[in-house]
Write a protein that holds these residues in place. Structure first.
Motif, PDB file in Angstrom:
ATOM      1  N   THR A  53       0.828  -1.197   0.000  1.00 41.77           N
ATOM      2  CA  THR A  53       0.000   0.000   0.000  1.00 41.77           C
ATOM      3  C   THR A  53       0.866   1.252   0.000  1.00 41.77           C
ATOM      4  N   LEU A  54       1.952   1.234   0.769  1.00 39.63           N
ATOM      5  CA  LEU A  54       2.867   2.371   0.776  1.00 39.63           C
ATOM      6  C   LEU A  54       3.474   2.580  -0.613  1.00 39.63           C
ATOM      7  N   GLN A  55       3.814   1.488  -1.276  1.00 35.72           N
ATOM      8  CA  GLN A  55       4.339   1.582  -2.635  1.00 35.72           C
ATOM      9  C   GLN A  55       3.290   2.187  -3.576  1.00 35.72           C
ATOM     10  N   ASN A  56       2.047   1.754  -3.454  1.00 32.95           N
ATOM     11  CA  ASN A  56       0.975   2.312  -4.287  1.00 32.95           C
ATOM     12  C   ASN A  56       0.803   3.813  -4.048  1.00 32.95           C
ATOM     13  N   LEU A  57       0.916   4.248  -2.795  1.00 35.76           N
ATOM     14  CA  LEU A  57       0.805   5.674  -2.491  1.00 35.76           C
ATOM     15  C   LEU A  57       1.940   6.466  -3.137  1.00 35.76           C
ATOM     16  N   ARG A  58       3.134   5.857  -3.205  1.00 31.37           N
ATOM     17  CA  ARG A  58       4.265   6.515  -3.878  1.00 31.37           C
ATOM     18  C   ARG A  58       4.036   6.564  -5.379  1.00 31.37           C
ATOM     19  N   VAL A  59       3.621   5.440  -5.959  1.00 31.67           N
ATOM     20  CA  VAL A  59       3.462   5.329  -7.411  1.00 31.67           C
ATOM     21  C   VAL A  59       2.399   6.286  -7.929  1.00 31.67           C
ATOM     22  N   ASN A  60       1.267   6.381  -7.225  1.00 29.26           N
ATOM     23  CA  ASN A  60       0.200   7.249  -7.720  1.00 29.26           C
ATOM     24  C   ASN A  60       0.361   8.706  -7.287  1.00 29.26           C
ATOM     25  N   GLY A  61       1.457   9.026  -6.588  1.00 29.75           N
ATOM     26  CA  GLY A  61       1.763  10.406  -6.238  1.00 29.75           C
ATOM     27  C   GLY A  61       1.041  10.946  -5.023  1.00 29.75           C
ATOM     28  N   THR A  62       0.394  10.082  -4.274  1.00 28.53           N
ATOM     29  CA  THR A  62      -0.311  10.519  -3.072  1.00 28.53           C
ATOM     30  C   THR A  62       0.659  10.969  -1.996  1.00 28.53           C
ATOM     31  N   ILE A  63       1.800  10.305  -1.935  1.00 29.68           N
ATOM     32  CA  ILE A  63       2.785  10.606  -0.907  1.00 29.68           C
ATOM     33  C   ILE A  63       4.135  10.867  -1.577  1.00 29.68           C
ATOM     34  N   SER A  64       4.792  11.950  -1.185  1.00 27.89           N
ATOM     35  CA  SER A  64       6.100  12.255  -1.769  1.00 27.89           C
ATOM     36  C   SER A  64       7.193  11.612  -0.929  1.00 27.89           C
ATOM     37  N   TYR A  65       8.335  11.394  -1.547  1.00 33.87           N
ATOM     38  CA  TYR A  65       9.436  10.733  -0.854  1.00 33.87           C
ATOM     39  C   TYR A  65      10.753  11.173  -1.467  1.00 33.87           C
ATOM     40  N   THR A  66      11.815  10.870  -0.747  1.00 35.95           N
ATOM     41  CA  THR A  66      13.167  11.109  -1.218  1.00 35.95           C
ATOM     42  C   THR A  66      13.915   9.793  -1.107  1.00 35.95           C
ATOM     43  N   LYS A  67      14.641   9.436  -2.151  1.00 36.67           N
ATOM     44  CA  LYS A  67      15.396   8.189  -2.146  1.00 36.67           C
ATOM     45  C   LYS A  67      16.884   8.513  -2.150  1.00 36.67           C
ATOM     46  N   ILE A  68      17.580   8.015  -1.143  1.00 38.96           N
ATOM     47  CA  ILE A  68      19.017   8.197  -1.038  1.00 38.96           C
ATOM     48  C   ILE A  68      19.649   6.829  -0.832  1.00 38.96           C
ATOM     49  N   GLY A  69      20.415   6.399  -1.806  1.00 41.30           N
ATOM     50  CA  GLY A  69      21.117   5.122  -1.695  1.00 41.30           C
ATOM     51  C   GLY A  69      20.232   3.927  -1.404  1.00 41.30           C
ATOM     52  N   GLY A  70      19.066   3.883  -1.981  1.00 38.20           N
ATOM     53  CA  GLY A  70      18.179   2.741  -1.791  1.00 38.20           C
ATOM     54  C   GLY A  70      17.273   2.848  -0.575  1.00 38.20           C
ATOM     55  N   ILE A  71      17.411   3.895   0.217  1.00 34.34           N
ATOM     56  CA  ILE A  71      16.564   4.094   1.386  1.00 34.34           C
ATOM     57  C   ILE A  71      15.579   5.209   1.080  1.00 34.34           C
ATOM     58  N   LEU A  72      14.309   4.940   1.365  1.00 29.36           N
ATOM     59  CA  LEU A  72      13.254   5.916   1.118  1.00 29.36           C
ATOM     60  C   LEU A  72      12.980   6.712   2.390  1.00 29.36           C
ATOM     61  N   TYR A  73      12.889   8.024   2.226  1.00 27.56           N
ATOM     62  CA  TYR A  73      12.600   8.918   3.339  1.00 27.56           C
ATOM     63  C   TYR A  73      11.337   9.701   3.028  1.00 27.56           C
ATOM     64  N   TYR A  74      10.527   9.914   4.063  1.00 26.75           N
ATOM     65  CA  TYR A  74       9.278  10.647   3.935  1.00 26.75           C
ATOM     66  C   TYR A  74       9.291  11.784   4.938  1.00 26.75           C
ATOM     67  N   LYS A  75       8.876  12.961   4.511  1.00 31.57           N
ATOM     68  CA  LYS A  75       8.847  14.108   5.403  1.00 31.57           C
ATOM     69  C   LYS A  75       7.646  13.979   6.338  1.00 31.57           C
ATOM     70  N   TYR A  76       7.899  14.151   7.624  1.00 30.27           N
ATOM     71  CA  TYR A  76       6.866  14.014   8.644  1.00 30.27           C
ATOM     72  C   TYR A  76       5.677  14.925   8.357  1.00 30.27           C
ATOM     73  N   ASP A  77       5.957  16.174   7.971  1.00 26.50           N
ATOM     74  CA  ASP A  77       4.881  17.124   7.689  1.00 26.50           C
ATOM     75  C   ASP A  77       3.988  16.665   6.539  1.00 26.50           C
ATOM     76  N   ASP A  78       4.577  16.014   5.528  1.00 29.21           N
ATOM     77  CA  ASP A  78       3.791  15.499   4.401  1.00 29.21           C
ATOM     78  C   ASP A  78       2.841  14.400   4.854  1.00 29.21           C
ATOM     79  N   ILE A  79       3.317  13.543   5.733  1.00 31.90           N
ATOM     80  CA  ILE A  79       2.473  12.456   6.258  1.00 31.90           C
ATOM     81  C   ILE A  79       1.329  13.058   7.075  1.00 31.90           C
ATOM     82  N   GLN A  80       1.663  14.055   7.905  1.00 30.55           N
ATOM     83  CA  GLN A  80       0.648  14.700   8.721  1.00 30.55           C
ATOM     84  C   GLN A  80      -0.399  15.393   7.863  1.00 30.55           C
ATOM     85  N   ARG A  81       0.039  16.070   6.786  1.00 32.74           N
ATOM     86  CA  ARG A  81      -0.907  16.721   5.864  1.00 32.74           C
ATOM     87  C   ARG A  81      -1.806  15.691   5.184  1.00 32.74           C
ATOM     88  N   LEU A  82      -1.228  14.536   4.826  1.00 29.46           N
ATOM     89  CA  LEU A  82      -2.017  13.467   4.207  1.00 29.46           C
ATOM     90  C   LEU A  82      -3.112  12.997   5.158  1.00 29.46           C
TER      91      LEU A  82
END
Length: 90
Positions: A53-82
């Motif tokens: 489900t988290l992958q689906n949220l990334r793919v459809n653009g519902t949740i933004s993320y940053t990928k650094i060296g294979g690790i995905l990071y999500y901004k806390y404020d973005d999750i709270q806004r969601l």
């Protein structure tokens, strides 16, 4: 169940943030959480969703993320806004 490895850097960052938060609280200042970044595991727990489900949220653009060296990071404020944006008012 996925295993998450905690590094020394993670523990050191946690220690520094905890000490900073305690000092702010003792000084009477509110704790600032606006620059907090989360890895996938805490986000899945926070939203109570599966990895797929988290992958689906990334793919459809519902949740933004940053990928650094294979690790995905999500901004806390973005999750709270969601969460706030999908609040059901009765």
């Amino acid at each position: 169940m996925a295993t998450e490895i905690i590094t020394k850097e993670d523990l050191n960052e946690f220690r520094e943030r905890l000490l900073s938060d305690i000092k702010s609280l003792l000084a009477g200042n509110p704790v600032q959480e606006n620059t907090r970044w989360l890895k996938s595991y805490p986000v899945k727990n926070m939203l109570r969703i599966s990895p797929g489900t988290l992958q689906n949220l990334r793919v459809n653009g519902t949740i933004s993320y940053t990928k650094i060296g294979g690790i995905l990071y999500y901004k806390y404020d973005d999750i709270q806004r969601l969460l706030d944006g999908n609040r059901i008012k009765k």
